[in-house]
Enzyme design. Structure first.
Site, PDB file in Angstrom:
ATOM      1  N   CYS A 144       0.833  -1.210   0.000  1.00 36.42           N
ATOM      2  CA  CYS A 144       0.000   0.000   0.000  1.00 36.42           C
ATOM      3  C   CYS A 144       0.868   1.261   0.000  1.00 36.42           C
ATOM      4  O   CYS A 144       1.564   1.525   0.982  1.00 36.42           O
ATOM      5  CB  CYS A 144      -0.907  -0.034   1.226  1.00 36.42           C
ATOM      6  SG  CYS A 144      -1.749   1.494   1.605  1.00 36.42           S
ATOM      7  N   CYS A 162       0.147   3.614   2.883  1.00 37.12           N
ATOM      8  CA  CYS A 162       0.654   3.058   4.142  1.00 37.12           C
ATOM      9  C   CYS A 162       2.148   3.326   4.263  1.00 37.12           C
ATOM     10  O   CYS A 162       2.639   3.684   5.341  1.00 37.12           O
ATOM     11  CB  CYS A 162       0.390   1.560   4.210  1.00 37.12           C
ATOM     12  SG  CYS A 162      -1.359   1.117   4.099  1.00 37.12           S
TER      13      CYS A 162
END
Length: 107
Positions: free
Chosen positions: A30, A33
């Site tokens: 991600c 993230c």
């Protein structure tokens, strides 16, 4: 930061126990993230009232579904078995936004 092993919702409640816990839902793939991950140690240090726990979204996909966490990075706070707040969506989050969320919980 602790890393949550694979578990279901009841096991999570047992794991949390009587602690104040901030679950950080993330995944290695991600990009949003990866954006917030480098500042997580600072966020954790500024908020000693919480135990921060990394939750790998892929490893705990069923738990994410049970907790209605469909976007990452996301944060869900617990005080014992009680959820006390959530910052859950698929948007990129800044250090300031995460800290503002936590500040609202402890105010």
């Amino acid at each position: 930061m602790e890393k949550l092993p694979k578990m279901d919702q009841q096991e999570l409640i047992d794991y949390i126990g009587k602690r104040k816990v901030m679950l950080f839902f993330s995944a290695d793939w991600c990009p949003d993230c990866r954006f917030i991950k480098p500042v997580m140690p600072e966020i954790e240090a500024q908020n000693p009232d919480f135990v921060f726990v990394y939750v790998d979204r892929d490893e705990n996909i069923d738990l994410c579904g049970a907790l209605d966490v469909y976007g990452i990075p996301s944060f869900v706070a617990f005080d014992g078995a009680q959820e006390i707040g959530r910052f859950v969506n698929k948007d990129r989050k800044t250090q300031g936004q995460v800290q503002e969320f936590i500040d609202e919980l402890v105010a």
